[in-house]
Design an enzyme around this catalytic site. Structure first.
Site, PDB file in Angstrom:
ATOM      1  N   VAL A 191       0.827  -1.217   0.000  1.00  0.00           N
ATOM      2  CA  VAL A 191       0.000   0.000   0.000  1.00  0.00           C
ATOM      3  C   VAL A 191       0.863   1.270   0.000  1.00  0.00           C
ATOM      4  O   VAL A 191       0.360   2.359  -0.259  1.00  0.00           O
ATOM      5  CB  VAL A 191      -0.994   0.073   1.192  1.00  0.00           C
ATOM      6  CG1 VAL A 191      -1.996  -1.053   1.120  1.00  0.00           C
ATOM      7  CG2 VAL A 191      -0.276   0.103   2.537  1.00  0.00           C
ATOM      8  N   LYS A 192       2.157   1.145   0.271  1.00  0.00           N
ATOM      9  CA  LYS A 192       3.032   2.321   0.368  1.00  0.00           C
ATOM     10  C   LYS A 192       3.567   2.705  -1.026  1.00  0.00           C
ATOM     11  O   LYS A 192       3.241   2.061  -2.012  1.00  0.00           O
ATOM     12  CB  LYS A 192       4.162   2.031   1.353  1.00  0.00           C
ATOM     13  CG  LYS A 192       3.685   1.491   2.725  1.00  0.00           C
ATOM     14  CD  LYS A 192       3.149   2.581   3.631  1.00  0.00           C
ATOM     15  CE  LYS A 192       2.351   2.099   4.833  1.00  0.00           C
ATOM     16  NZ  LYS A 192       3.068   1.340   5.841  1.00  0.00           N
ATOM     17  N   HIS A 193       4.437   3.724  -1.092  1.00  0.00           N
ATOM     18  CA  HIS A 193       4.829   4.271  -2.398  1.00  0.00           C
ATOM     19  C   HIS A 193       5.657   3.320  -3.243  1.00  0.00           C
ATOM     20  O   HIS A 193       5.547   3.299  -4.455  1.00  0.00           O
ATOM     21  CB  HIS A 193       5.622   5.563  -2.214  1.00  0.00           C
ATOM     22  CG  HIS A 193       4.830   6.635  -1.560  1.00  0.00           C
ATOM     23  ND1 HIS A 193       4.550   6.627  -0.206  1.00  0.00           N
ATOM     24  CD2 HIS A 193       4.242   7.735  -2.059  1.00  0.00           C
ATOM     25  CE1 HIS A 193       3.826   7.688   0.080  1.00  0.00           C
ATOM     26  NE2 HIS A 193       3.629   8.385  -1.026  1.00  0.00           N
TER      27      HIS A 193
END
Ligand SMILES: *Cc1c(COP(=O)(O)O)cnc(C)c1O
Length: 373
Positions: A179-181
């Protein structure tokens, strides 16, 4: 369902992983160092140590600061549980503080009131991707002689007064959860300007050994020493290959996230029940999350349920950590202690935000939002 977050994996990401699968090393080969160098270049940090997860990276950061039983570390309650847990892994005590009502970032006034003789570090959480006020934070940390850690799990690619996240605190922690960059599956890293702290963390991620297998091969020895208790927190070459490939798209990803945020902000300017969090003009927001507060006319539980039913995967970030049963029991934290976070928790909603979200999907989210209130 349009999810609240989603990784973007392209053909070049897949090829990068397959190349490692065909190579000599699946773990701790040449790709680990290459990913660390790429992260250092992207964040302006001198040293980066990759870890098995963001949580392992937080643990390594607390270990590097020598957090021990009796030590206190200041942690804002509006964060993921891992931020506080890392302090507890080392036997330390999280000293919880409230957040600013406009940004939900650590409140500097509350922060000053809890720093005492046992405080060893402050963890600033770049909630939602908004870099904290590092100017003020560094001033407070140095005046009290405590370390400043950035939990930058949300803010890779963000800037504070033109300076990249990763170069703003003594230690900056990243996560590469999907879900992170930057997605590697599981993964994390710590960035620092300190060579000695990075050496401590490298040993910590490899059982506390003073030589890894490459260093042993280079000096033709089988011998190693274990001076401290470490873990197997290594990140594999497979993960790092994906990370290098993903990192190339970071700038474009943050730009697209900002575009989506501008689209949401413009729409909510005409919807009085929907109030986006504030953003300071002196930062580049990395928009891991797009968080909106619901007011008066719009009931959060109702909005959550109707939007999910309409195929919009809204979420809530976060239940304040001091309200988690573990902390209430073990550290006697109580409801009422951090009123800003507790009130925010009742009204916040996380809307879909990721680079692959199309303009049509953003319009669909807004159409559903309008139908709710
Ligand atoms: C995701 C996250 C972490 C932990 O990262 P993992 O890679 O999932 O272990 C820590 N802090 C915050 C604020 C996060 O959002």
């Amino acid at each position: 369902m349009i999810p609240y977050a989603r990784q973007q994996i392209d053909a070049d990401d897949i090829e990068a992983v397959v190349r490692v699968l065909r190579s000599d090393y699946l773990t701790t080969g040449p790709t680990v160092g290459r990913f660390e160098e790429a992260l250092a270049a992207a964040t302006g940090a001198d040293h980066v140590v990759v870890m098995a997860s963001g949580t392992a990276a937080l643990h390594a950061a607390m270990h590097a600061l020598d957090i021990q039983p009796g030590d206190e570390v200041v942690v804002p309650v509006m964060t993921f549980v891992a931020t506080a847990n890392a302090v507890v892994f080392c036997g330390g005590t999280p000293r919880f503080v409230d957040v600013d009502p406009n940004t939900l970032l650590i409140d500097l006034e509350s922060l000053e009131t809890v720093i005492g003789p046992r405080t060893k570090a402050i963890v600033a959480v770049d909630y939602a991707g908004h870099p904290c006020a590092y100017g003020g934070l560094r001033e407070i940390a140095s005046r009290h002689g405590v370390a400043l850690v950035a939990d930058a799990a949300h803010s890779l690619g963000g800037l504070y007064r033109g300076q990249p996240v990763g170069s703003l605190a003594d230690l900056s922690v990243f996560s590469f959860h999907p879900v992170k960059h930057v997605a590697t599956g599981e993964g994390g890293a710590v960035a620092t300007s300190s060579r000695s702290l990075s050496d401590v963390m490298r040993r910590f991620r490899n059982h506390g050994l003073d030589k890894d297998h490459t260093q042993r091969a280079q000096t033709s020895t089988w011998d190693y020493g274990m001076q401290v208790l470490g873990y197997n927190y290594r990140l594999s070459d497979l993960h790092c290959a994906l990370g290098i490939s993903q990192l190339k798209k970071l700038r474009a990803s943050v730009l697209r996230r900002c575009e989506i945020a501008a689209h949401y902000n413009a729409a909510f300017a005409d919807l009085p029940g929907w109030s986006p969090l504030a953003a300071d003009p002196d930062v580049t927001h990395a928009y891991h999350l797009y968080v909106v507060r619901l007011r008066d006319s719009v009931h959060r539980e109702e909005a959550f349920r109707s939007m999910r039913e309409a195929g919009v995967g809204v979420n809530v970030h976060y239940k304040p950590v001091h309200l988690q049963p573990f902390y209430m029991e073990r550290f006697a934290t109580k409801k009422g202690q951090h009123p800003v976070s507790e009130a925010a928790y009742e009204t916040i909603l996380t809307l879909p935000m990721y680079p692959g979200l199309t303009d049509e999907q953003v319009d669909e989210v807004l159409r559903v939002a309008r139908s709710v209130g």
